[in-house]
Write a protein that holds these residues in place. Structure first.
Motif, PDB file in Angstrom:
ATOM      1  N   ALA A 155     -14.508  11.423  -4.475  1.00  0.00           N
ATOM      2  CA  ALA A 155     -15.830  11.819  -4.956  1.00  0.00           C
ATOM      3  C   ALA A 155     -16.785  12.074  -3.795  1.00  0.00           C
ATOM      4  CB  ALA A 155     -16.393  10.733  -5.875  1.00  0.00           C
TER       5      ALA A 155
ATOM      6  N   LYS B  54     -15.971  15.404  -2.158  1.00  0.00           N
ATOM      7  CA  LYS B  54     -16.331  16.574  -2.966  1.00  0.00           C
ATOM      8  C   LYS B  54     -17.827  16.641  -3.253  1.00  0.00           C
ATOM      9  CE  LYS B  54     -11.833  17.081  -5.224  1.00  0.00           C
ATOM     10  NZ  LYS B  54     -11.054  16.963  -6.483  1.00  0.00           N
TER      11      LYS B  54
ATOM     12  N   CYS C  68     -19.716  14.553  -5.016  1.00  0.00           N
ATOM     13  CA  CYS C  68     -20.034  14.226  -6.409  1.00  0.00           C
ATOM     14  C   CYS C  68     -21.123  13.155  -6.500  1.00  0.00           C
ATOM     15  CB  CYS C  68     -18.782  13.738  -7.136  1.00  0.00           C
ATOM     16  SG  CYS C  68     -17.482  14.985  -7.279  1.00  0.00           S
ATOM     17  N   ASN C  69     -21.889  13.204  -7.592  1.00  0.00           N
ATOM     18  CA  ASN C  69     -22.923  12.199  -7.865  1.00  0.00           C
ATOM     19  C   ASN C  69     -22.468  11.170  -8.890  1.00  0.00           C
ATOM     20  OD1 ASN C  69     -24.517  15.181  -8.089  1.00  0.00           O
ATOM     21  ND2 ASN C  69     -25.056  13.844  -6.369  1.00  0.00           N
TER      22      ASN C  69
ATOM     23  N   VAL D  15     -18.910   9.473 -11.090  1.00  0.00           N
ATOM     24  CA  VAL D  15     -17.484   9.311 -11.393  1.00  0.00           C
ATOM     25  C   VAL D  15     -17.374   8.800 -12.824  1.00  0.00           C
ATOM     26  CG1 VAL D  15     -15.371   8.032 -10.897  1.00  0.00           C
ATOM     27  CG2 VAL D  15     -16.788   8.868  -9.015  1.00  0.00           C
TER      28      VAL D  15
ATOM     29  N   ILE E  69     -23.444   7.203  -5.617  1.00  0.00           N
ATOM     30  CA  ILE E  69     -22.554   7.688  -6.668  1.00  0.00           C
ATOM     31  C   ILE E  69     -22.623   6.736  -7.856  1.00  0.00           C
ATOM     32  CG2 ILE E  69     -20.151   8.142  -7.319  1.00  0.00           C
ATOM     33  CD1 ILE E  69     -19.627   8.934  -4.421  1.00  0.00           C
TER      34      ILE E  69
ATOM     35  N   TYR F 204     -13.352  16.164 -19.609  1.00  0.00           N
ATOM     36  CA  TYR F 204     -13.604  17.505 -19.064  1.00  0.00           C
ATOM     37  C   TYR F 204     -14.064  18.450 -20.177  1.00  0.00           C
ATOM     38  CZ  TYR F 204     -13.055  21.529 -15.961  1.00  0.00           C
ATOM     39  OH  TYR F 204     -13.301  22.640 -15.198  1.00  0.00           O
TER      40      TYR F 204
ATOM     41  N   PHE G  24     -22.612  22.207 -14.975  1.00  0.00           N
ATOM     42  CA  PHE G  24     -22.224  21.113 -14.084  1.00  0.00           C
ATOM     43  C   PHE G  24     -20.944  21.464 -13.332  1.00  0.00           C
ATOM     44  CE2 PHE G  24     -24.362  17.015 -15.796  1.00  0.00           C
ATOM     45  CZ  PHE G  24     -25.571  17.677 -15.889  1.00  0.00           C
ATOM     46  N   ALA G  25     -20.846  20.982 -12.102  1.00  0.00           N
ATOM     47  CA  ALA G  25     -19.617  21.155 -11.319  1.00  0.00           C
ATOM     48  C   ALA G  25     -18.689  19.979 -11.622  1.00  0.00           C
ATOM     49  CB  ALA G  25     -19.944  21.211  -9.827  1.00  0.00           C
ATOM     50  N   LEU G  26     -17.594  20.255 -12.313  1.00  0.00           N
ATOM     51  CA  LEU G  26     -16.651  19.213 -12.715  1.00  0.00           C
ATOM     52  C   LEU G  26     -15.376  19.301 -11.898  1.00  0.00           C
ATOM     53  CD1 LEU G  26     -16.919  19.385 -16.618  1.00  0.00           C
ATOM     54  CD2 LEU G  26     -18.163  17.905 -15.049  1.00  0.00           C
ATOM     55  N   HIS G  27     -14.834  18.143 -11.553  1.00  0.00           N
ATOM     56  CA  HIS G  27     -13.575  18.082 -10.817  1.00  0.00           C
ATOM     57  C   HIS G  27     -12.653  17.061 -11.484  1.00  0.00           C
ATOM     58  CE1 HIS G  27     -15.419  20.314  -7.462  1.00  0.00           C
ATOM     59  NE2 HIS G  27     -16.456  19.500  -7.604  1.00  0.00           N
TER      60      HIS G  27
ATOM     61  N   SER H  15      -9.877  14.496 -10.987  1.00  0.00           N
ATOM     62  CA  SER H  15      -9.364  13.755  -9.837  1.00  0.00           C
ATOM     63  C   SER H  15      -7.876  14.033  -9.629  1.00  0.00           C
ATOM     64  CB  SER H  15      -9.584  12.259 -10.042  1.00  0.00           C
ATOM     65  OG  SER H  15      -8.986  11.529  -8.997  1.00  0.00           O
TER      66      SER H  15
END
Length: 321
Positions: free
Chosen positions: A11, A14, A16-17, A19, A51, A296, A306-309, A311
């Motif tokens: 996170a 990448k 991310c803010n 998890v 985070i 997701y 939103f930017a989603l990833h 894991s």
């Protein structure tokens, strides 16, 4: 599924803010934060990098049709799925009386607060017009009528249903929107079962031998192995519960399922189900790997910008040889 140090590192890398995981990082309160355990180290690292960590555990388990067991049933190929063990004593009926000219605005406020959901229907209510009477005492500031005088008003009785956990939000909305200084309303506990609950049960399009079902299940979940009990019949009606769902074995048998699929079971459970139902144990992680897809789908639909990833970390603590 789980928050580990590798997940937090991913996170951070990448940018991310937040998890989101299925299993909570904290199952019990911490008395210190020294970094001696992986839980403490995850929290320290998350705090240092700003985070947030959010977990949706039992509430995602009990959700239908977007919950864990429902998605697992889809992967298996089940049709006509319904809740295996519905939530009980979890519903309330809200009854409120309001001047008829304000009924629509109050109804909408209650619906916005989560009331009025019945299965796949929303904005559900029953409405009956009648006459309300009251007399305001000294120091009152009535919406209509005069202090000290009897007053009658055309009112609408609104009835709607809501899950008990929405009670505070619904009452807050009622008090905020209702024009009366002292609104009259009642909350009744209901014995109705709720559409939410634990596990699902459904049907395969075509019945199949237990051996074929087990091999197909193993392939569908990419499970290293499947533990199962002795069973010689055909499989068509299947009950499912992701994670540790062995407590639902009696419910699965009662539902007349031919097989029960879950992530964990005890040794004696295999004896207890022998010849009665096929118990298929996939592994806890394997039965809940679909939670990433569920999160997701929900978030990308609700927050498309939103930017989603997803894991890439394998957080399964169980290893196979």
């Amino acid at each position: 599924i789980d928050v580990t140090e590798a997940v937090i590192d991913e996170a951070v890398a990448k940018g991310c803010n937040l998890v989101i995981s299925h299993h909570p990082l904290l199952f019990k309160p911490l008395k210190s934060l020294t970094g001696k355990t992986y839980v403490e180290r995850c929290l320290i690292k998350a705090c240092r990098h700003d985070i947030a960590v959010y977990a949706s555990h039992t509430n995602l388990d009990n959700t239908c049709p977007e919950g864990v067991s429902y998605r697992l049933g889809e992967i298996i190929g089940l049709e006509g799925m319904s809740v295996l063990s519905p939530c009980r004593d979890s519903l309330l009926k809200l009854v409120v009386f309001v001047p008829s000219i304000h009924a629509q605005s109050l109804r909408q406020a209650l619906f916005d607060a989560g009331a009025g959901q019945v299965g796949k229907y929303d904005s559900c209510s029953f409405n009956l017009k009648g006459e309300g009477t009251f007399r305001a005492g000294d120091g009152c500031h009535p919406f209509c009528g005069e202090p000290g005088l009897m007053h009658s008003e055309e009112e609408t009785r609104i009835e709607t249903i809501l899950p008990a956990f929405r009670k505070d939000a619904a009452v807050d909305a009622l008090l905020r929107v209702h024009p009366y200084e002292e609104p009259a309303f009642d909350l009744y506990p209901l014995a109705n079962v709720w559409a939410a609950g634990t596990g699902i049960v459904g049907e395969l399009p075509v019945s199949e031998d237990a051996d074929r079902f087990l091999h197909r299940l193993k392939a569908a979940l990419k499970a290293p192995c499947i533990q199962y009990s002795s069973f010689s019949g055909k499989i068509q009606r299947v009950a499912v519960c992701g994670g540790n769902g062995a407590f639902l074995i009696p419910a699965a048998i009662h539902s007349k399922a031919d097989a029960f699929v879950t992530g964990e079971a005890r040794y004696n459970d295999f004896y207890d189900t022998e010849g009665r139902i096929l118990l298929a144990v996939t592994g806890h992680y394997e039965s809940e790997i679909c939670t990433k897809e569920i999160f997701y789908k929900i978030i990308s639909k609700k927050f498309p910008t939103f930017a989603l990833h997803l894991s890439n970390v394998d957080s399964n603590p169980v290893k196979y040889i």
